[in-house]
Design a protein around this motif. Structure first.
Motif, mmCIF file in Angstrom:
data_model
loop_
_atom_site.group_PDB
_atom_site.id
_atom_site.type_symbol
_atom_site.label_atom_id
_atom_site.label_comp_id
_atom_site.label_asym_id
_atom_site.label_seq_id
_atom_site.Cartn_x
_atom_site.Cartn_y
_atom_site.Cartn_z
ATOM 1 N N TRP A 55 -2.212 -8.316 0.801
ATOM 2 C CA TRP A 55 -1.492 -9.595 0.686
ATOM 3 C C TRP A 55 -0.830 -9.950 1.399
ATOM 4 O O TRP A 55 -0.575 -9.149 2.352
ATOM 5 N N ASN A 100 2.324 1.370 -3.320
ATOM 6 C CA ASN A 100 1.198 1.450 -4.447
ATOM 7 C C ASN A 100 0.755 3.567 -4.510
ATOM 8 O O ASN A 100 1.010 4.157 -4.820
ATOM 9 N N GLN A 135 -2.030 1.837 -8.743
ATOM 10 C CA GLN A 135 -2.163 0.819 -9.863
ATOM 11 C C GLN A 135 -2.756 -0.449 -9.146
ATOM 12 O O GLN A 135 -2.900 -1.888 -9.503
ATOM 13 N N TYR A 136 -1.558 -0.518 -8.344
ATOM 14 C CA TYR A 136 -2.011 -2.283 -7.604
ATOM 15 C C TYR A 136 -2.278 -1.903 -5.863
ATOM 16 O O TYR A 136 -2.283 -2.860 -5.443
ATOM 17 N N SER A 137 -3.685 -1.079 -5.846
ATOM 18 C CA SER A 137 -4.602 -0.592 -5.062
ATOM 19 C C SER A 137 -5.027 -2.850 -4.848
ATOM 20 O O SER A 137 -5.523 -2.812 -3.337
ATOM 21 N N TYR A 138 -5.277 -4.024 -5.340
ATOM 22 C CA TYR A 138 -5.597 -5.436 -5.620
ATOM 23 C C TYR A 138 -4.158 -5.578 -4.439
ATOM 24 O O TYR A 138 -5.004 -7.101 -4.091
ATOM 25 N N LEU A 139 -3.527 -4.834 -3.937
ATOM 26 C CA LEU A 139 -2.206 -5.625 -3.504
ATOM 27 C C LEU A 139 -3.015 -5.447 -2.718
ATOM 28 O O LEU A 139 -2.081 -5.924 -1.281
ATOM 29 N N ASP A 140 -3.605 -5.095 -2.267
ATOM 30 C CA ASP A 140 -4.021 -4.169 -0.778
ATOM 31 C C ASP A 140 -3.882 -5.475 0.341
ATOM 32 O O ASP A 140 -5.409 -6.286 0.120
ATOM 33 N N ARG A 200 0.674 -1.337 -0.140
ATOM 34 C CA ARG A 200 0.092 0.021 -0.289
ATOM 35 C C ARG A 200 0.954 1.261 0.057
ATOM 36 O O ARG A 200 0.130 1.897 -0.566
#
Length: 362
Positions: free
Chosen positions: A235, A221, A228-233, A218
């Motif tokens: 992980w 990002n 662009q990588y908010s979907y990895l919050d 996060r």
């Protein structure tokens, strides 16, 4: 750029700490209350021993920062708090020092302020043996952390993109330096497979450093345009999940990531950790309340952890791993999927308590 990045990391980490502090998977771990297992406070020794290392208390200030004027001041204050409370402490990544030797003082200030304390230097898995030795020498370090941060590097705009050589490099460093090597994640957790691999590489201990604390995916990002990588919050694996997944491995395990209070520390020790580290929570205290506030908080944690050990009948941190624990919620589902024996965890005190009570009662 490096100094700006270090300052960004601190700013964004503190913003996270001041945000949500709700449920994490430590809340899925509970002790089975036993009204008669308590002991006398004078029987409790909080000292922990592992891999030839002895610490007076199983708490440490984990890796945070260094590499800029502002972060050097933070390291100075952290070192003072460590000195006054007697806890071990780690620097942040020393990559900035390898790129620019003028930043050396932002790390060595820890040894200057804490001349007799236990200090861990910190390098990444791409460091050379020569760089690892330089890091140890600069701090007269008692141990060396090698941090593992593949997800952070992936999201970091200027991060590394080659990871296949990390294992070989860790093994080389572990064999070459004269102090114990502790491999640690940076907040995404270590699975059983990773712990076993590190064990084979010859490191002295593994810090599982799970989710629930500072989220470096996060942070990186937030440094990007467009997130662009908010979907990895979020992980990764939590520290309790890592400890449970690694039950029965031979390498000593340290726990960090999402540790909010002394109860979380006791839970970590009960799940097999030999010591418990805190980063973001202590950083927030330092910045909000100053050195005196951080010293008071660490001292309170030390006192309260000993109080919990007394109530739970644990004479040493290792004896907390004999107390019965129940696993609930998402963590229970994880354990069932991974084949962790939850029944054993829930009833493991029986033989120990029976023998202990026979020694006490006529």
């Amino acid at each position: 750029m490096s100094a700006n990045r270090k300052d960004d990391h601190v700013r964004l980490a503190v913003e996270q700490q001041r945000g949500h502090r709700g449920h994490n998977e430590f809340d899925d771990v509970s002790f089975v209350h036993d009204a008669l297992c308590g002991i006398d406070r004078c029987e409790v020794s909080p000292a922990t021993r592992f891999a030839g290392i002895t610490w007076d208390h199983p708490l440490y200030i984990n890796a945070m920062t260094g590499g800029s004027v502002a972060t050097g001041a933070i390291n100075r204050d952290l070192a003072i708090a460590a000195r006054e409370t007697g806890v071990p402490i780690a620097t942040g990544s020393m990559s900035a020092y390898f790129r620019d030797e003028s930043t050396a003082g932002t790390f060595s200030v820890m040894r200057r302020e804490n001349p007799d304390g236990f200090i861990m230097a910190n390098v990444n898995a791409t460091a050379s043996v020569e760089q690892a030795r330089r890091a140890v020498d600069l701090l007269r370090a008692d141990a060396l952390q090698i941090h593992l941060n593949v997800i952070q590097e992936t999201v970091m705009p200027e991060g590394d993109r080659s990871f296949s050589h990390w294992s070989a490099q860790i093994e080389k460093i572990a064999a070459a330096v004269d102090v114990p090597v502790i491999a640690k994640e940076v907040g995404f957790g270590l699975s059983r497979a990773a712990v076993l691999a590190l064990q084979d590489m010859g490191v002295a201990a593994a810090d599982v450093s799970g989710t629930g604390g500072t989220d470096f995916a996060r942070i990186e990002n937030d440094r990007r345009d467009g997130a662009q990588y908010s979907y990895l919050d979020g992980w990764g694996l939590s520290a309790p999940a890592c400890l449970l997944d690694s039950q029965g491995t031979q390498i000593p395990l340290l726990a960090s990531g999402g540790v909010r209070n002394p109860l979380d520390a006791a839970r970590s020790l009960a799940l097999g950790a030999v010591a418990v580290g805190v980063s973001g929570g202590f950083l927030r205290t330092l910045l909000d309340e100053g050195v005196a506030g951080l010293i008071a908080r660490i001292s309170a944690w030390q006192e309260q952890l000993v109080a919990l050990m007394t109530a739970l009948g644990a004479r040493t941190p290792a004896e907390l791993a004999r107390r019965d624990v129940l696993i609930r919620g998402d963590l229970r589902a994880f354990c069932l999927d991974r084949g962790v024996d939850l029944r054993q965890l829930a009833a493991r005190s029986r033989s120990f308590d029976a023998a202990s009570r026979r020694r006490v009662l006529p």
